[in-house]
Structure formats: structure tokens, C-alpha cells
Design a protein around this motif. Structure first.
Motif, mmCIF file in Angstrom:
data_model
loop_
_atom_site.group_PDB
_atom_site.id
_atom_site.type_symbol
_atom_site.label_atom_id
_atom_site.label_comp_id
_atom_site.label_asym_id
_atom_site.label_seq_id
_atom_site.Cartn_x
_atom_site.Cartn_y
_atom_site.Cartn_z
ATOM 1 N N GLN A 90 4.247 11.961 4.027
ATOM 2 C CA GLN A 90 2.818 11.443 4.137
ATOM 3 C C GLN A 90 2.608 10.390 3.805
ATOM 4 O O GLN A 90 1.960 8.753 4.438
ATOM 5 C CB GLN A 90 1.493 12.466 3.089
ATOM 6 N N VAL A 91 2.959 9.666 3.312
ATOM 7 C CA VAL A 91 3.522 7.816 3.174
ATOM 8 C C VAL A 91 3.698 6.921 3.957
ATOM 9 O O VAL A 91 3.838 6.176 4.525
ATOM 10 C CB VAL A 91 3.732 7.068 1.814
ATOM 11 N N TYR A 137 11.684 5.996 -0.744
ATOM 12 C CA TYR A 137 10.412 6.644 -2.335
ATOM 13 C C TYR A 137 12.193 6.217 -3.753
ATOM 14 O O TYR A 137 11.181 6.578 -4.039
ATOM 15 C CB TYR A 137 11.094 8.183 -2.025
ATOM 16 N N ILE A 189 5.312 13.859 0.404
ATOM 17 C CA ILE A 189 5.510 12.401 0.002
ATOM 18 C C ILE A 189 5.621 11.343 0.808
ATOM 19 O O ILE A 189 5.551 10.227 1.634
ATOM 20 C CB ILE A 189 5.337 12.330 -1.584
ATOM 21 N N LEU A 236 2.609 1.780 -3.651
ATOM 22 C CA LEU A 236 1.053 2.108 -4.567
ATOM 23 C C LEU A 236 0.888 3.186 -4.242
ATOM 24 O O LEU A 236 0.884 4.161 -4.657
ATOM 25 C CB LEU A 236 0.475 1.428 -4.567
ATOM 26 N N GLU A 237 0.370 3.778 -3.080
ATOM 27 C CA GLU A 237 0.622 5.216 -3.112
ATOM 28 C C GLU A 237 1.959 6.311 -3.686
ATOM 29 O O GLU A 237 1.331 7.369 -3.232
ATOM 30 C CB GLU A 237 0.097 5.561 -1.529
ATOM 31 N N GLY A 279 1.036 -1.311 -0.108
ATOM 32 C CA GLY A 279 0.018 -0.094 0.084
ATOM 33 C C GLY A 279 1.032 1.089 0.395
ATOM 34 O O GLY A 279 0.722 2.469 -0.229
ATOM 35 N N GLN A 280 1.575 1.490 0.519
ATOM 36 C CA GLN A 280 3.323 2.352 1.130
ATOM 37 C C GLN A 280 3.393 2.766 -0.995
ATOM 38 O O GLN A 280 3.879 3.529 -1.182
ATOM 39 C CB GLN A 280 4.030 2.197 1.889
ATOM 40 N N ARG A 311 1.605 6.574 -7.092
ATOM 41 C CA ARG A 311 0.537 7.588 -7.270
ATOM 42 C C ARG A 311 0.469 9.060 -7.266
ATOM 43 O O ARG A 311 0.538 9.628 -8.053
ATOM 44 C CB ARG A 311 -0.463 6.985 -6.679
ATOM 45 N N LEU A 312 1.237 9.485 -5.764
ATOM 46 C CA LEU A 312 1.700 10.603 -5.939
ATOM 47 C C LEU A 312 3.110 11.098 -6.331
ATOM 48 O O LEU A 312 3.108 12.650 -6.723
ATOM 49 C CB LEU A 312 2.180 11.044 -3.974
#
Length: 182
Positions: A169-170, A177, A166, A150-151, A147-148, A154-155
Motif C-alpha cells: 500500500q505504501v 518498512y 502495508i 508517516l503512512e 509521507g510514505q 500509522r498503519l
């Protein structure tokens, strides 16, 4: 002058035993390396120690494997010390290279130290192979969830936030990253 050298391979280990033995042996100065493998030929304090040695000095170590783990490296050290006119004394192994028997015993113990290192390596490889055969994977467990990941992607693709935001937030580091997005 007696110059001592002590080394431990991991930060979990302590130098106390070796330093106490070197002090008891009458060392004038002691160099120490922590968290450094004996397989490495270059170690910061070891290099300083060797640089300090002068003709007539005695290099004192607690045990032969503190100086190195390969026969080749230990023999190179022996030749270097002989060239500089420095004797080697290993407290635990009772080696003193000022005698012919001491030199012979040094080379014998160097071979045994290398053998010990090779046996440890073989056991480790066999253990990892056996674990893989049972379906276990080695290495560190992943700390980033799908999930992290993919997020973060996406961002990043949206391009509306700076990388620092980013990551906050993640809940990932900047290095993570870059690893995920690249």
C-alpha cells in the motif's frame, strides 16, 4: 604450467584486454574476478588460482595491481609464491621474479601500486570534504518520502494489516518498512 589471473574492480569494466594478453602469453588456464577490489586479500577466483599453483608454475598477471594494492599484501604474495617454487610474471610491468632484478623491480612496483591507491584515497576524501564545505551531502538520495514514512508508521501502529500489505500500500520494501518502524 602458466596460470593467468585477471581482475576488474567494477562490473562496468571488462576483462577482455587482460584475458587477450594472458592468452597471447600462452597461459594454460586463466582465473578471473569481476567487481572485486585489489585491496581485498581474499577473492574467490584469486584464492582458487593460488591453490592451483605447483612448483615450477608461472603465475601471469596483466599488471601488478591486479594481484593486490598494498605493498604488504603483494610482498606476502611474493613470499608465498617463492615458498611454493612459483615464478610471477607481470606483462605490463615487465616483471619476472625468476631474476634478482625482477624480484627487486617487483618490490619497487608494489610500493608504487600502494602509493597510487593512497593518492586516490586522499583525492576522494579531499573531494568529499570540499563538497561538504559547499553544503553538499554524500550518499544515496532518499527514495522514501516523508509521507510514505508517516503512512507506514500509522498503519503499523494501527495493527490492522499484515506487514506485506502495508509495504504494498505504501510502496516500500519490507527492509525499508523495518528500518522506518523500528
Amino acid at each position: 604450467m602458466k596460470i593467468g589471473y585477471a581482475r576488474v574492480s567494477t562490473h562496468d569494466q571488462t576483462l577482455d584486454l587482460q584475458i587477450d594478453a594472458l592468452n597471447a602469453d600462452g597461459c594454460d588456464r586463466i582465473f578471473t574476478d569481476e567487481g572485486v577490489s585489489g585491496a581485498k586479500s581474499s577473492r574467490p577466483e584469486w584464492d582458487k588460482c593460488l591453490d592451483q599453483l605447483r612448483k615450477g608454475d608461472v603465475l601471469v598477471i596483466w599488471k601488478l595491481d591486479r594481484a593486490g594494492r598494498s605493498t604488504k599484501h603483494l610482498i606476502e604474495v611474493s613470499e608465498f609464491l617463492e615458498f611454493k617454487g612459483v615464478e610471477l610474471r607481470s606483462i605490463q610491468d615487465q616483471i619476472d621474479t625468476s631474476t634478482a632484478m625482477g624480484k627487486f623491480f617487483f618490490r619497487t612496483m608494489a610500493s608504487i601500486a600502494e602509493l597510487e591507491r593512497d593518492i586516490i584515497k586522499e583525492r576522494t576524501e579531499a573531494g568529499l570534504k570540499a563538497a561538504r564545505a559547499r553544503g553538499r551531502k554524500g550518499g544515496r538520495k532518499k527514495t522514501v518520502t516523508k509521507g510514505q514514512e508517516l503512512e507506514a508508521k500509522r498503519l503499523a501502529e494501527a495493527g490492522e494489516m499484515p506487514i506485506t500489505e502495508i509495504c504494498k500500500q505504501v510502496g516500500i520494501s519490507r527492509a525499508t518498512y523495518y528500518r522506518l518502524v523500528d
